[in-house]
Every structure is written in C-alpha cells, then in structure tokens.
Design a protein around this motif. Sequence first.
Motif, PDB file in Angstrom:
ATOM      1  N   LEU A   1      23.662  36.463  20.728  1.00  0.00           N
ATOM      2  CA  LEU A   1      24.688  36.012  19.798  1.00  0.00           C
ATOM      3  C   LEU A   1      24.178  34.820  18.988  1.00  0.00           C
ATOM      4  CD1 LEU A   1      27.897  36.166  22.038  1.00  0.00           C
ATOM      5  CD2 LEU A   1      26.990  37.921  20.510  1.00  0.00           C
ATOM      6  N   SER A   2      24.856  34.528  17.884  1.00  0.00           N
ATOM      7  CA  SER A   2      24.508  33.350  17.092  1.00  0.00           C
ATOM      8  C   SER A   2      24.857  32.087  17.873  1.00  0.00           C
ATOM      9  CB  SER A   2      25.249  33.361  15.759  1.00  0.00           C
ATOM     10  OG  SER A   2      26.655  33.254  15.970  1.00  0.00           O
ATOM     11  N   PHE A   3      24.232  30.970  17.501  1.00  0.00           N
ATOM     12  CA  PHE A   3      24.400  29.755  18.295  1.00  0.00           C
ATOM     13  C   PHE A   3      25.840  29.249  18.288  1.00  0.00           C
ATOM     14  CE2 PHE A   3      24.433  25.085  18.553  1.00  0.00           C
ATOM     15  CZ  PHE A   3      23.990  24.949  19.860  1.00  0.00           C
ATOM     16  N   LEU A   4      26.469  29.167  17.110  1.00  0.00           N
ATOM     17  CA  LEU A   4      27.831  28.637  17.044  1.00  0.00           C
ATOM     18  C   LEU A   4      28.800  29.505  17.833  1.00  0.00           C
ATOM     19  CD1 LEU A   4      28.303  27.338  13.386  1.00  0.00           C
ATOM     20  CD2 LEU A   4      28.020  26.008  15.485  1.00  0.00           C
TER      21      LEU A   4
ATOM     22  N   ILE B   1      16.893  26.326  32.368  1.00  0.00           N
ATOM     23  CA  ILE B   1      17.138  27.025  31.110  1.00  0.00           C
ATOM     24  C   ILE B   1      16.493  26.216  29.988  1.00  0.00           C
ATOM     25  CG2 ILE B   1      19.244  28.155  31.884  1.00  0.00           C
ATOM     26  CD1 ILE B   1      20.871  25.985  30.543  1.00  0.00           C
ATOM     27  N   SER B   2      15.915  26.916  29.027  1.00  0.00           N
ATOM     28  CA  SER B   2      15.235  26.264  27.907  1.00  0.00           C
ATOM     29  C   SER B   2      15.855  26.730  26.605  1.00  0.00           C
ATOM     30  CB  SER B   2      13.739  26.582  27.917  1.00  0.00           C
ATOM     31  OG  SER B   2      13.137  26.116  29.106  1.00  0.00           O
ATOM     32  N   SER B   3      15.933  25.821  25.668  1.00  0.00           N
ATOM     33  CA  SER B   3      16.571  26.132  24.394  1.00  0.00           C
ATOM     34  C   SER B   3      15.678  27.041  23.550  1.00  0.00           C
ATOM     35  CB  SER B   3      16.856  24.832  23.628  1.00  0.00           C
ATOM     36  OG  SER B   3      17.370  25.123  22.347  1.00  0.00           O
ATOM     37  N   PRO B   4      16.192  28.207  23.131  1.00  0.00           N
ATOM     38  CA  PRO B   4      15.439  29.041  22.190  1.00  0.00           C
ATOM     39  C   PRO B   4      15.535  28.441  20.787  1.00  0.00           C
ATOM     40  CG  PRO B   4      17.574  30.009  22.612  1.00  0.00           C
ATOM     41  CD  PRO B   4      17.486  28.792  23.483  1.00  0.00           C
ATOM     42  N   PRO B   5      14.785  28.947  19.825  1.00  0.00           N
ATOM     43  CA  PRO B   5      14.945  28.476  18.437  1.00  0.00           C
ATOM     44  C   PRO B   5      16.380  28.687  17.955  1.00  0.00           C
ATOM     45  CG  PRO B   5      12.942  29.773  18.670  1.00  0.00           C
ATOM     46  CD  PRO B   5      13.685  29.920  19.959  1.00  0.00           C
ATOM     47  N   ILE B   6      16.975  27.654  17.382  1.00  0.00           N
ATOM     48  CA  ILE B   6      18.381  27.692  17.002  1.00  0.00           C
ATOM     49  C   ILE B   6      18.503  27.621  15.485  1.00  0.00           C
ATOM     50  CG2 ILE B   6      20.571  26.450  17.126  1.00  0.00           C
ATOM     51  CD1 ILE B   6      19.715  25.473  19.884  1.00  0.00           C
ATOM     52  N   THR B   7      19.336  28.478  14.946  1.00  0.00           N
ATOM     53  CA  THR B   7      19.664  28.429  13.522  1.00  0.00           C
ATOM     54  C   THR B   7      21.178  28.465  13.359  1.00  0.00           C
ATOM     55  OG1 THR B   7      19.514  30.842  13.314  1.00  0.00           O
ATOM     56  CG2 THR B   7      17.526  29.561  12.810  1.00  0.00           C
ATOM     57  N   VAL B   8      21.673  27.730  12.385  1.00  0.00           N
ATOM     58  CA  VAL B   8      23.099  27.715  12.053  1.00  0.00           C
ATOM     59  C   VAL B   8      23.227  28.006  10.567  1.00  0.00           C
ATOM     60  CG1 VAL B   8      25.199  26.320  11.950  1.00  0.00           C
ATOM     61  CG2 VAL B   8      23.633  26.078  13.892  1.00  0.00           C
ATOM     62  N   PHE B   9      23.801  29.176  10.243  1.00  0.00           N
ATOM     63  CA  PHE B   9      23.931  29.615   8.850  1.00  0.00           C
ATOM     64  C   PHE B   9      22.581  29.584   8.128  1.00  0.00           C
ATOM     65  CE2 PHE B   9      28.179  27.561   9.713  1.00  0.00           C
ATOM     66  CZ  PHE B   9      28.865  28.763   9.878  1.00  0.00           C
ATOM     67  N   GLY B  10      21.533  30.025   8.848  1.00  0.00           N
ATOM     68  CA  GLY B  10      20.200  30.078   8.267  1.00  0.00           C
ATOM     69  C   GLY B  10      19.447  28.765   8.270  1.00  0.00           C
ATOM     70  N   TRP B  11      20.063  27.717   8.780  1.00  0.00           N
ATOM     71  CA  TRP B  11      19.442  26.387   8.815  1.00  0.00           C
ATOM     72  C   TRP B  11      18.835  26.164  10.194  1.00  0.00           C
ATOM     73  CZ3 TRP B  11      22.483  21.227   9.493  1.00  0.00           C
ATOM     74  CH2 TRP B  11      21.617  20.138   9.325  1.00  0.00           C
ATOM     75  N   ALA B  12      17.521  25.988  10.250  1.00  0.00           N
ATOM     76  CA  ALA B  12      16.841  25.796  11.526  1.00  0.00           C
ATOM     77  C   ALA B  12      17.181  24.433  12.114  1.00  0.00           C
ATOM     78  CB  ALA B  12      15.334  25.925  11.336  1.00  0.00           C
ATOM     79  N   ILE B  13      17.647  24.448  13.362  1.00  0.00           N
ATOM     80  CA  ILE B  13      17.988  23.208  14.070  1.00  0.00           C
ATOM     81  C   ILE B  13      16.810  22.853  14.968  1.00  0.00           C
ATOM     82  CG2 ILE B  13      19.692  22.033  15.502  1.00  0.00           C
ATOM     83  CD1 ILE B  13      20.795  23.043  12.855  1.00  0.00           C
ATOM     84  N   ALA B  14      15.847  22.144  14.401  1.00  0.00           N
ATOM     85  CA  ALA B  14      14.636  21.816  15.158  1.00  0.00           C
ATOM     86  C   ALA B  14      14.298  20.339  15.106  1.00  0.00           C
ATOM     87  CB  ALA B  14      13.458  22.640  14.636  1.00  0.00           C
TER      88      ALA B  14
ATOM     89  N   LYS C   1      19.431  18.144  14.432  1.00  0.00           N
ATOM     90  CA  LYS C   1      20.193  18.150  15.689  1.00  0.00           C
ATOM     91  C   LYS C   1      21.296  17.092  15.647  1.00  0.00           C
ATOM     92  CE  LYS C   1      16.452  19.877  18.627  1.00  0.00           C
ATOM     93  NZ  LYS C   1      15.549  19.576  19.769  1.00  0.00           N
ATOM     94  N   TYR C   2      20.971  15.938  15.084  1.00  0.00           N
ATOM     95  CA  TYR C   2      21.967  14.874  14.991  1.00  0.00           C
ATOM     96  C   TYR C   2      23.162  15.304  14.139  1.00  0.00           C
ATOM     97  CZ  TYR C   2      24.225  10.638  13.282  1.00  0.00           C
ATOM     98  OH  TYR C   2      25.155   9.696  12.922  1.00  0.00           O
TER      99      TYR C   2
END
Length: 237
Positions: free
Chosen positions: A55-58, A117-130, A135-136
């Motif tokens: 699923l998507s992150f949000l 558990i480890s965080s996979p690459p996260i994107t929100v509406f196509g914006w990479a949260i890296a 993240k802030y």
Amino acid sequence: DYWLNAILIPFLILSLAGLGLNILTGYAGQTSLGSGGFMAVGAFATYAFLIHFQLSFLLAIFLGGGVAALVGLFFGLPSAKIKGFYLMVTSLAAQFFLEWVFVKFPWFYNYSSSATISSPPITVFGWAIASPVSKYYLVLVLVSFLSWVAVNLTRSQVGRNWMAIRDMDTAAAVIGIRVHGSKILAFAISSFYLGIAGALWVFAYLGSAGVQSFSLQRSFQVLFIIIIGGLGSISGN
C-alpha cells in the motif's frame, strides 16, 4: 541535518504520542502504562501494510493507526468494571503482551533474522521522503493536522463527555452520559494517535527498529511528557 534528525523530528513525534496519551489520561481520566505497546502496534501494522500488501505510505500509516485503535478498543473494554490502579495494571499487561506477540511471530517483522523492521523507500504523492528536510515536513504536516483534530475533538460534545467522566463518572452517568462507551472511545482514539506516532518513530526517525524501541521505558517517557506538560493540555505536549 543534526537539528532535524536528532532534535526536531523526535520532538514532534513524541509530542504526538503525548497528545495521544493525554486524550486518554488528561481528558478521559483513564490511567495507562501501555503507550509503548500501542506505538509498536502502529509501527508493525504500518510495516505489514507496506511490505505484505504494497500500500501507499499515507494509506498504510493511517490503517496502522486504525489497527492500533482496534487493539486499544479491545484493551479498553475492562474499563467498564475497573479503574485507577487496577486499570493501570491492565494496561501494563497489554504492554508486555504486545511486546511478546511481536517477538513471537516472525511474520510481523517479515522473518528478518534480526527481528527488526526497516523502512522501505517512502514516497508521498510522488515526493521521495529520504532527506532530513522532507522527513521533517512530513512529520510536521501530520502532527499539525492531528493536533488540529484533537483540539476540535476536545472542544466538542465528545470532549466534554470525557471531562465529565474524568471529574466524576457517577455524576456523568446520572446526567445521561454513556460512561463506558465514552471510555472505550477514548482508548480507541488515544491508541490511534499512539499508533501513528509509533509508525513515524520508525519510518521518519529511526529507519529501523525492534520491539525494544517500544519498551516500558517508552511508555514512561510518554507518561512523563503529559505530567510535565500538564494533564488536559494539548499545547503542553
């Protein structure tokens, strides 16, 4: 980067966790020592939605909060019969039980040899949260939104019911407030906030975590936040 990673991001996440516990303890008057356990539920559930269900992150983080709310609702059922010290012991049992569950069943941590558990690459509406900045801003937006919801919730009829129960539950029942239902609702909403905070703790702050990141020490830390900031004070968190 240091201020974002080490100071501001954990500050915001722990303030959200304190807000979740304050809804239960400061407004509804129900004592709890299981905050760390409910944070773990949110974190591991979000991880499961991301890894096993793709699923998507949000969507995953809010569903993880929903799972934490269901678990909190279940452990809130005894509040109909017990309160005070006995309810605190029940929440303490929930803390240790949830820790045991996430260690016992490897599915929750995707059968990792390190049981983390480890965080996979996260994107929100196509914006990479890296980056620390992204993240802030993610944490800032979520915490601000949920704080706004909490402010309006505590000013509503639901919040007034909680405060009446906190002051004297017998009098609240006499004037027609459904005491047990309001207590269970407080447990569910509190656990939802704690679950979101737990997921952010892993995916926006630590990057990887195990059950030890949500131990009893974490529960006491969240409890001290609301004691120092003030019971029944959203801004105090």
